[in-house]
Design an enzyme around this catalytic site. Sequence first.
Site, PDB file in Angstrom:
ATOM      1  N   CYS A 195       0.810  -1.207   0.000  1.00 24.39           N
ATOM      2  CA  CYS A 195       0.000   0.000   0.000  1.00 24.39           C
ATOM      3  C   CYS A 195       0.846   1.262   0.000  1.00 24.39           C
ATOM      4  CB  CYS A 195      -0.928   0.021   1.204  1.00 24.39           C
ATOM      5  SG  CYS A 195      -2.071  -1.358   1.195  1.00 24.39           S
ATOM      6  N   ARG A 241      -7.053   4.266  -2.271  1.00 26.80           N
ATOM      7  CA  ARG A 241      -7.187   2.823  -2.095  1.00 26.80           C
ATOM      8  C   ARG A 241      -7.257   2.447  -0.616  1.00 26.80           C
ATOM      9  NH1 ARG A 241      -3.353  -2.077  -3.938  1.00 26.80           N
ATOM     10  NH2 ARG A 241      -1.635  -0.786  -3.216  1.00 26.80           N
TER      11      ARG A 241
END
Lengths: 298, 228
Positions: A195, A241
């Site tokens: 991430c 996200r």
Amino acid sequence: MTAAAAPPPPRTFTPPPDRRAWLLVAFGLLAMFGPTFFDLFTGLWATTEQGHGPVVFVLSCWLIWRARAEVFSVEGARPRPVLGGLILLPALLLYVLGRSQDFPFFEVGALVLVLIGLLLVMRGPRQLKVVWFALFFMLFMIPLPGIVVDMLTQPMKLAVSYVAEQVLFWAGYPIARTGVILQIGSYQLLVADACAGLHTLFTLEALGLLYLNVVRHSSALRNVGLAILIVPISFTANVIRVMALTLITYYFGDEAGQGFLHGFAGIVLFLSALMLIIFADSLLRFGQRGREAQGASA
Amino acid sequence: MTPHQQERRALVAAIAMCAASGAAVALRPRAVAAGPAVQLASIVPETFGKWRLDKDAVSAIISPDVQEMLTTLYADTLSRVYVDDQGTRIMLALAYGRNQNRDLQVHKLEVCYVAQGFRLVGSQKVDLETAVGAIPALRLVAEQGPRIEPITYWIRIGDRVIRGWLEQNTARVALGLRGKIPDGMLVRVSSIDRDRSEAFAQQRGFASDMLAAIAPEHLPLFVGAIHR
């Protein structure tokens, strides 16, 4: 140099007169980098951090293949065997060190230098110039050393977690953060290395540069501007996200967040990045048109 | 430029490339370190100097995914709490990795602590004076809210104690070019204490007492060849 001095580059590919020499070179390349790419495809490139490698590799090959008529043409060839050899020799030593002692950065980096050296030995600066972008593009597939990945990943992860927390907190969600661990409601989420967006950044930057090279914008402002803007765009996409995943977990539970919706968040990432890039590109075009209009009226 | 001349140049290049490919295979290290025959738990005594194992201390509960990472990275790990008569508690963590190639290198503490929300204050290089010699170690302080944890740690790769990425990789290549894959050990000593200088002094004493109590044949496992 006038346009007449340079013969027009051949449009169609004809096998060069020295194809036996090229077969020898190809054999040498295969002996060196066949095992390298086998290892990459079965190892590093299968991981998420370096997942953009295969894409860049295939696209580089395509870029070279696309220019094959000009690269293999003997027209205007001025071989520089000494210069080429001087580049080739350290490149081979770098490869030996990298491959034997497990430094993929040196091992794959050597490929670019080997190709430059070989082109200079076999053809010359002119043919090298034809494929400069393909060789530059290859830099993106060189695996980054662990230390660099660690150094970049950590602050990026913290920054992504921080911004995601701030935005969601501002929107009124019960969210708290310790380091890279987000706590929302009764759930705890660990922001993983993937991430951090290092992989996203490299993929988007590579694809953006490719796009710019293929469409061949004449405006330097638009080219450089977009290449730079991809960095904050990739960061924003990653924040989106992480926020999407956090909200999915908050509303639908842990299983949804870790299950198929996790893949969905990946799609959200690329869609939002794509939209942001198109938006940024339009803005740049708009700004440029404004400047041109100003110039015309003056 | 004749095709003949081209072929000669190409042949030289191809031979050089094949030689490089062969050299890379020949120079690849193969010998993995034998490692200790016994578990770390039996190498480190339960009492030494003024320290004894604190059996009441609840060792941290490790989440399954962290445990999984530890098992892939390290061949053996040990986590213990020791206490002295004054009630001073010291935490000891050991991690032994058999194969210190790129994928499985001992991880730097700095990265793990920050990820868990600790703030790292001041990393400082020290030569830790111990009963078996001076060890090039690192000192840092991890802070998380009211919890202040001074840490002393060192990493051994092959027969050297190293500090930093550059030393770690030079140690690896130096052994690698001799055909050996180095093993590695992380030794971490820490305590929860607001008084940093007192904590670091206790930790030095603890490390010294521990190394003095370890059987000579196991000592290289902890400090490499520095005591010789």
